[in-house]
Design a protein around this motif. Structure first.
Motif, PDB file in Angstrom:
ATOM      1  N   UNK A 198      -6.674  -6.319   3.071  1.00  0.00           N
ATOM      2  CA  UNK A 198      -6.382  -7.465   2.201  1.00  0.00           C
ATOM      3  C   UNK A 198      -7.591  -8.388   2.101  1.00  0.00           C
ATOM      4  N   UNK A 199      -8.242  -8.639   3.243  1.00  0.00           N
ATOM      5  CA  UNK A 199      -9.433  -9.490   3.244  1.00  0.00           C
ATOM      6  C   UNK A 199     -10.583  -8.823   2.489  1.00  0.00           C
ATOM      7  N   UNK A 200     -10.702  -7.531   2.644  1.00  0.00           N
ATOM      8  CA  UNK A 200     -11.779  -6.784   1.992  1.00  0.00           C
ATOM      9  C   UNK A 200     -11.635  -6.805   0.477  1.00  0.00           C
ATOM     10  N   UNK A 201     -10.400  -6.709   0.021  1.00  0.00           N
ATOM     11  CA  UNK A 201     -10.170  -6.644  -1.420  1.00  0.00           C
ATOM     12  C   UNK A 201     -10.280  -8.011  -2.089  1.00  0.00           C
ATOM     13  N   UNK A 234       0.083  -0.301   1.630  1.00  0.00           N
ATOM     14  CA  UNK A 234       0.172  -0.294   0.169  1.00  0.00           C
ATOM     15  C   UNK A 234       0.320  -1.713  -0.374  1.00  0.00           C
ATOM     16  N   UNK A 235       1.094  -2.530   0.299  1.00  0.00           N
ATOM     17  CA  UNK A 235       1.259  -3.923  -0.124  1.00  0.00           C
ATOM     18  C   UNK A 235      -0.058  -4.685  -0.007  1.00  0.00           C
ATOM     19  N   UNK A 236      -0.889  -4.301   0.966  1.00  0.00           N
ATOM     20  CA  UNK A 236      -2.185  -4.956   1.149  1.00  0.00           C
ATOM     21  C   UNK A 236      -3.210  -4.523   0.110  1.00  0.00           C
ATOM     22  N   UNK A 237      -2.860  -3.496  -0.682  1.00  0.00           N
ATOM     23  CA  UNK A 237      -3.750  -3.096  -1.763  1.00  0.00           C
ATOM     24  C   UNK A 237      -4.271  -1.680  -1.710  1.00  0.00           C
ATOM     25  N   UNK A 238      -3.824  -0.864  -0.756  1.00  0.00           N
ATOM     26  CA  UNK A 238      -4.266   0.525  -0.699  1.00  0.00           C
ATOM     27  C   UNK A 238      -3.772   1.292  -1.918  1.00  0.00           C
ATOM     28  N   UNK A 239      -4.607   2.174  -2.427  1.00  0.00           N
ATOM     29  CA  UNK A 239      -4.205   3.056  -3.530  1.00  0.00           C
ATOM     30  C   UNK A 239      -3.290   4.156  -3.003  1.00  0.00           C
ATOM     31  N   UNK A 240      -3.593   4.628  -1.813  1.00  0.00           N
ATOM     32  CA  UNK A 240      -2.802   5.655  -1.131  1.00  0.00           C
ATOM     33  C   UNK A 240      -3.177   5.582   0.338  1.00  0.00           C
ATOM     34  N   UNK A 241      -2.437   6.293   1.178  1.00  0.00           N
ATOM     35  CA  UNK A 241      -2.772   6.370   2.598  1.00  0.00           C
ATOM     36  C   UNK A 241      -2.866   7.835   3.000  1.00  0.00           C
ATOM     37  N   UNK A 242      -3.789   8.112   3.921  1.00  0.00           N
ATOM     38  CA  UNK A 242      -3.879   9.441   4.500  1.00  0.00           C
ATOM     39  C   UNK A 242      -3.092   9.481   5.788  1.00  0.00           C
ATOM     40  N   UNK A 243      -2.218  10.479   5.925  1.00  0.00           N
ATOM     41  CA  UNK A 243      -1.339  10.586   7.091  1.00  0.00           C
ATOM     42  C   UNK A 243      -1.511  11.945   7.740  1.00  0.00           C
TER      43      UNK A 243
END
Length: 212
Positions: free
Chosen positions: A144-147, A170-179
């Motif tokens: 969130x801070x980075x974006x 995702x709420x913090x702004x990620x397009x997707x997550x790697x799991x």
């Protein structure tokens, strides 16, 4: 520099739409076909086969034949241009690395970055998505801070992300997550596919919740 406001390429758009890249990593890739079937049935549409798994290239080729065109199959832990060439020849439609520094690639390449300087350098180089790695120790607040100063950067956090963290990232702004492990668990080495299915549904539901 690529215009980051332009629409994503089809592969990256599929990843962004699904919100999840399932990272398949095991000593051997023998169990990846069964794992992939379960993940795709649950709604996962992007799979990353790590090259550290023995038989990874053969697994990529097999998954391309096995799965529908709506599922994108990529190679992970791509460290050299030779790795990239072999993966693309095997059928990988995207490449992921924990680091940067590879030359131009014929398919979308998502380099690893950690610091704001590394993230911005990858962004300026025109990569469609940037892998924030390892993300678990940083937390969604870091993204969130980075974006804030870098709102146009499309970031895919990976590494140390639990199922309970998906919506937060995702709420913090990620397009997707790697799991990886938190999703796949031991399913690729003889573990329960039923338990994998439950985890996959939970992950897909978390994406839907975050975007509702």
């Amino acid at each position: 520099m690529t215009d980051q406001r332009a629409p994503l390429d089809p592969v990256s758009a599929t990843i962004a739409a699904g919100g999840i890249v399932a990272v398949l990593r095991a000593p051997t890739a023998d169990g990846f076909a069964a794992v992939a079937d379960v993940l795709v049935a649950a709604g996962v549409t992007a799979l990353e086969v790590t090259l550290t798994s023995r038989g990874a290239l053969e697994a990529i080729s097999g998954l391309r034949r096995q799965l529908s065109d709506g599922v994108v199959i990529g190679a992970g832990t791509v460290l050299t241009d030779d790795d990239a060439k072999a993966a693309v020849e095997a059928g990988a439609t995207f490449l992921v690395s924990p680091v940067s520094g590879l030359g131009p690639q014929p398919v979308p390449f998502y380099p690893g970055a950690f610091s704001p300087t590394e993230v911005f350098a990858a962004h300026r180089a025109g990569h469609p998505l940037i892998k924030l790695f390892p993300a678990g120790g940083l937390g969604p607040g870091y993204l969130k801070d980075l974006r804030g100063p870098l709102p146009d950067v499309k970031i895919m956090p990976t590494g140390g992300i639990g199922l309970e963290d998906i919506a937060k990232w995702l709420t913090a702004g990620a397009v997707a997550v790697g799991l990886g492990g938190p999703l796949v668990g031991d399913a690729a080495t003889g573990g329960s596919l039923t338990a994998l299915a439950a985890r996959a549904r939970r992950a897909v539901d978390a994406v839907a919740f975050a975007r509702s």
